[in-house]
Design a protein around this motif. Structure first.
Motif, PDB file in Angstrom:
ATOM      1  N   GLN A  10       0.831  -1.203   0.000  1.00  0.00           N
ATOM      2  CA  GLN A  10       0.000   0.000   0.000  1.00  0.00           C
ATOM      3  C   GLN A  10       0.868   1.256   0.000  1.00  0.00           C
ATOM      4  OE1 GLN A  10      -2.510   0.567   3.456  1.00  0.00           O
ATOM      5  NE2 GLN A  10      -3.985   1.720   2.247  1.00  0.00           N
ATOM      6  N   ASP A  11       1.937   1.265   0.805  1.00  0.00           N
ATOM      7  CA  ASP A  11       2.837   2.420   0.859  1.00  0.00           C
ATOM      8  C   ASP A  11       3.478   2.676  -0.507  1.00  0.00           C
ATOM      9  OD1 ASP A  11       2.254   2.698   3.541  1.00  0.00           O
ATOM     10  OD2 ASP A  11       4.169   1.873   4.235  1.00  0.00           O
ATOM     11  N   ALA A  12       3.899   1.612  -1.187  1.00  0.00           N
ATOM     12  CA  ALA A  12       4.496   1.766  -2.515  1.00  0.00           C
ATOM     13  C   ALA A  12       3.488   2.364  -3.490  1.00  0.00           C
ATOM     14  CB  ALA A  12       5.010   0.423  -3.020  1.00  0.00           C
ATOM     15  N   THR A  13       2.250   1.900  -3.414  1.00  0.00           N
ATOM     16  CA  THR A  13       1.201   2.430  -4.281  1.00  0.00           C
ATOM     17  C   THR A  13       0.967   3.908  -4.015  1.00  0.00           C
ATOM     18  OG1 THR A  13       0.125   0.271  -4.399  1.00  0.00           O
ATOM     19  CG2 THR A  13      -1.222   2.188  -4.955  1.00  0.00           C
ATOM     20  N   LEU A  14       0.909   4.284  -2.741  1.00  0.00           N
ATOM     21  CA  LEU A  14       0.684   5.694  -2.385  1.00  0.00           C
ATOM     22  C   LEU A  14       1.828   6.591  -2.847  1.00  0.00           C
ATOM     23  CD1 LEU A  14      -0.826   5.279   1.203  1.00  0.00           C
ATOM     24  CD2 LEU A  14      -2.035   5.953  -0.898  1.00  0.00           C
ATOM     25  N   ARG A  15       3.039   6.045  -2.881  1.00  0.00           N
ATOM     26  CA  ARG A  15       4.206   6.808  -3.341  1.00  0.00           C
ATOM     27  C   ARG A  15       4.392   6.709  -4.848  1.00  0.00           C
ATOM     28  NH1 ARG A  15       6.535   4.115   1.090  1.00  0.00           N
ATOM     29  NH2 ARG A  15       7.641   2.790  -0.382  1.00  0.00           N
TER      30      ARG A  15
END
Length: 105
Positions: A43-48
């Motif tokens: 999820q963090d990778a997607t948000l970034r």
């Protein structure tokens, strides 16, 4: 920039060993100690707006297991998880979802 690999395993020694070999070969490595951390990293990778190119999952983790993480990847991301490879490391079985063609060395 090299490929980014997420390793999800509840055994720190396995994560450390995989991290060492993968980083030595030029891959960027992210570690998760359980399924919840793996989902958070995705999820963090997607948000970034970053991509994770390969996910290595221990299928037998406490809490959220590797199968549930893989199901989540297939349902909620653009990471192709069509090809699955199996291997053994001690008692753990790993499921790796290759996400880009031509990634192998």
């Amino acid at each position: 920039m090299g490929y980014k690999i997420l390793i999800a395993d509840d055994e720190a020694e396995i994560r450390d060993l995989l991290h060492l070999y993968l980083e030595k070969d030029g891959y960027e490595v992210i570690e998760a100690a359980d399924g919840a951390q793996a989902l958070s990293a995705l999820q963090d990778a997607t948000l970034r707006n970053e991509s994770i190119d390969l996910v290595i999952l221990d299928v037998m983790m406490p809490g959220i297991d590797g199968y549930r993480v893989l199901r989540n990847i297939r349902e909620n991301s653009n990471i192709p998880a069509d090809e699955t490879f199996y291997g053994k490391s001690g008692q753990s079985v790993y499921q790796a979802a290759a996400v880009r063609a031509g990634m192998g060395r």
